[in-house]
Design an enzyme around this catalytic site. Structure first.
Site, PDB file in Angstrom:
ATOM      1  N   ARG A 238       0.842  -1.204   0.000  1.00 13.29           N
ATOM      2  CA  ARG A 238       0.000   0.000   0.000  1.00 13.29           C
ATOM      3  C   ARG A 238       0.872   1.248   0.000  1.00 13.29           C
ATOM      4  NH1 ARG A 238      -3.669  -2.533  -1.258  1.00 13.29           N
ATOM      5  NH2 ARG A 238      -5.753  -2.730  -0.360  1.00 13.29           N
ATOM      6  N   GLU A 267      -2.280   7.588  -4.385  1.00  6.79           N
ATOM      7  CA  GLU A 267      -2.565   7.132  -5.742  1.00  6.79           C
ATOM      8  C   GLU A 267      -4.041   7.358  -6.097  1.00  6.79           C
ATOM      9  OE1 GLU A 267      -1.341   2.972  -4.956  1.00  6.79           O
ATOM     10  OE2 GLU A 267      -3.420   2.383  -5.353  1.00  6.79           O
ATOM     11  N   HIS A 285      -0.710  -0.306  -9.453  1.00 10.52           N
ATOM     12  CA  HIS A 285      -1.445  -1.136  -8.476  1.00 10.52           C
ATOM     13  C   HIS A 285      -2.111  -2.348  -9.146  1.00 10.52           C
ATOM     14  CE1 HIS A 285      -3.403  -0.886  -4.244  1.00 10.52           C
ATOM     15  NE2 HIS A 285      -3.263  -2.141  -4.636  1.00 10.52           N
TER      16      HIS A 285
HETATM   17  C1  DGY Z   1      -5.630  -5.889  -2.312  1.00 12.47           C
HETATM   18  O1  DGY Z   1      -6.322  -6.892  -2.464  1.00 12.47           O
HETATM   19  O2  DGY Z   1      -5.487  -5.337  -1.221  1.00 12.47           O
HETATM   20  C2  DGY Z   1      -4.947  -5.376  -3.521  1.00 12.47           C
HETATM   21  O3  DGY Z   1      -4.134  -4.304  -3.259  1.00 12.47           O
HETATM   22  C3  DGY Z   1      -5.979  -5.035  -4.567  1.00 12.47           C
HETATM   23  O4  DGY Z   1      -5.458  -5.432  -5.750  1.00 12.47           O
END
Ligand code: DGY
Length: 325
Positions: A238, A267, A285
Site C-alpha cells: 500500500r 494514488e 497497483h
Molecule cells: C488488495 O487486495 O489489497 C490489492 O491491493 C488489490 O489489488
C-alpha cells in the site's frame, strides 16, 4: 423481496449472475468511480455493498446508510474501510484473502527482476530507436540469484515470496511483528532479524504489511539511509507505508540503487519526480491483476456478501464483534 445490494465498480458477468440469484443488484458496470456523495445516495436504500479500495467506507457514509448490514471489499487490504465504525453499527465487513496471494507474490518477483535487470529502461531504449548494437557494459544490472532478500511482513504473501526466492537460491531474511515458529522458518529457509539488520543486509527489501497508522511511513529517510547503496526497495502492498518524497530523494542521490513500485502515496496521483527517474519501475497497483485472480476476488466478495444477507457467517469476516451488536 430480495435484499438490495450495490456493486460500486464494474465486475464480471458471472459475479452479477451469482448475486442476482440472491439479491436485487444495482451495479456500476460503467465503472465510473463514485464520489462520496453519489456513493451515499446510491447506498441509502441498500443492505449490502460490494466495494473496492477506491471507495471510502467511513463513519459519515455509514451514518447516511443505516440499513447497511454488509461491506464486502474486493481486496485483501481494507484500509478504505473504517472497521471500528462498522463494528459499532453492527455492519459486517469482509475481504478477499488467499485468492490473490500467489498472483501478488508473482508481481513482487516481476518487480524484483525488472528493477535488478533494468527491463523498463531497456525497453524504452529500444522503442526510442537508440539501440545500435551489443556492448560489454550495456545496461549493467545486478544479480537476483544468490542475493539477500529482506521481507518486512511475513504474512501469507510474504511467505509465498520467500518460497519463490528459493528458486533463485536467495538468502532470505525477514522481520515481522511476531517471529514465525521454527518449523515454518525452516520450511521457508528464512532467518528472523531485526528491522535494522534487515535494512542493513538486504540487497532487495520488500514490504508486505497492511497500511494502518502504525505502518505509515514505516520506510522514510532514516530507514532508506540504513539500506545498502546497492539495494532495491519493492512495494506491492500500500502507498503511505513508504514516504515517497524521501524515496525520490534517496533514488536521486544514490542512497539506494532502485525501487519497484506498485503502490503510491495518494494514488492514482503520484510524486511527479518518480516519472523523471530511470532507476524506478512503476506499475499502477496491478499486484492482483490477472484475469483468474480478479474473477476469484470478485466472486469471493460476492459470496461473503450473500452469506451475511442470508444470515450465515461470511467466510472472510473481518469484524466478528459486529455480529454481536
Ligand atoms: C488488495 O487486495 O489489497 C490489492 O491491493 C488489490 O489489488
Amino acid at each position: 423481496m430480495k435484499p438490495r445490494l450495490l456493486v460500486t465498480r464494474e465486475v464480471f458477468d458471472e459475479t452479477l449472475h451469482y448475486l442476482a440469484q440472491h439479491c436485487e443488484v444495482e451495479s456500476n458496470q460503467q465503472d465510473v468511480p463514485l464520489d462520496p456523495e453519489t456513493l451515499a445516495q446510491r447506498l441509502e436504500d441498500k443492505v449490502g455493498v460490494m466495494c473496492c479500495l477506491t471507495d471510502r467506507i467511513d463513519e459519515q457514509l455509514l451514518t447516511r446508510c443505516p440499513r447497511l448490514k454488509v461491506v464486502a471489499n474486493i481486496a485483501v487490504g481494507y484500509n478504505n474501510i473504517d472497521l471500528d465504525a462498522c463494528t459499532a453499527r453492527g455492519v459486517m465487513a469482509t475481504n478477499t484473502p488467499e485468492v490473490l496471494t500467489d498472483t501478488t507474490a508473482d508481481l513482487a518477483f516481476a518487480l524484483i527482476l525488472a528493477t535488478a535487470r533494468r527491463l523498463t529502461e531497456g525497453e524504452a531504449y529500444i522503442r526510442a530507436g537508440q539501440w545500435s548494437g551489443w556492448y560489454l557494459k550495456q545496461l549493467l544490472g545486478v544479480d537476483v540469484h544468490h542475493a539477500t532478500l529482506g521481507i518486512i511482513g511475513m504474512g501469507r504473501i510474504g511467505r509465498v515470496i520467500a518460497r519463490r526466492a528459493q528458486g533463485f537460491e536467495m538468502r532470505v531474511i525477514y522481520h515481522n511483528r511476531v517471529r514465525l515458529a521454527a518449523d515454518i522458518e525452516q520450511a521457508l529457509k528464512a532467518t528472523y532479524v531485526s528491522k535494522d539488520e534487515l535494512l542493513e543486509q538486504a540487497d532487495f527489501v520488500i514490504l508486505q504489511m497492511p497500511y494502518m497508522p502504525q505502518t505509515h511511513h514505516l520506510i522514510g529517510a532514516a530507514e532508506l539511509k540504513k539500506m545498502k547503496s546497492s539495494a532495491i526497495l519493492i512495494n506491492v502492498t500500500r502507498g503511505g507505508i513508504v514516504d515517497d518524497a524521501a524515496l525520490v530523494r534517496a533514488l536521486k542521490d544514490g542512497t539506494i540503487r532502485g525501487a519497484g513500485l506498485d503502490t503510491f502515496e495518494g494514488e492514482p496521483q503520484l510524486n511527479p519526480e518518480f516519472l523523471e527517474l530511470k532507476n524506478v519501475v512503476l506499475v499502477p497497483h496491478i499486484g492482483s491483476s490477472t484475469e483468474t485472480t480478479r474473477r476469484a476476488m470478485a466472486m469471493t466478495a460476492a459470496k461473503n456478501a450473500v452469506a451475511v444477507l442470508s444470515g450465515s457467517v461470511p467466510p472472510n469476516f473481518l469484524n466478528p464483534e459486529a455480529g454481536k451488536n
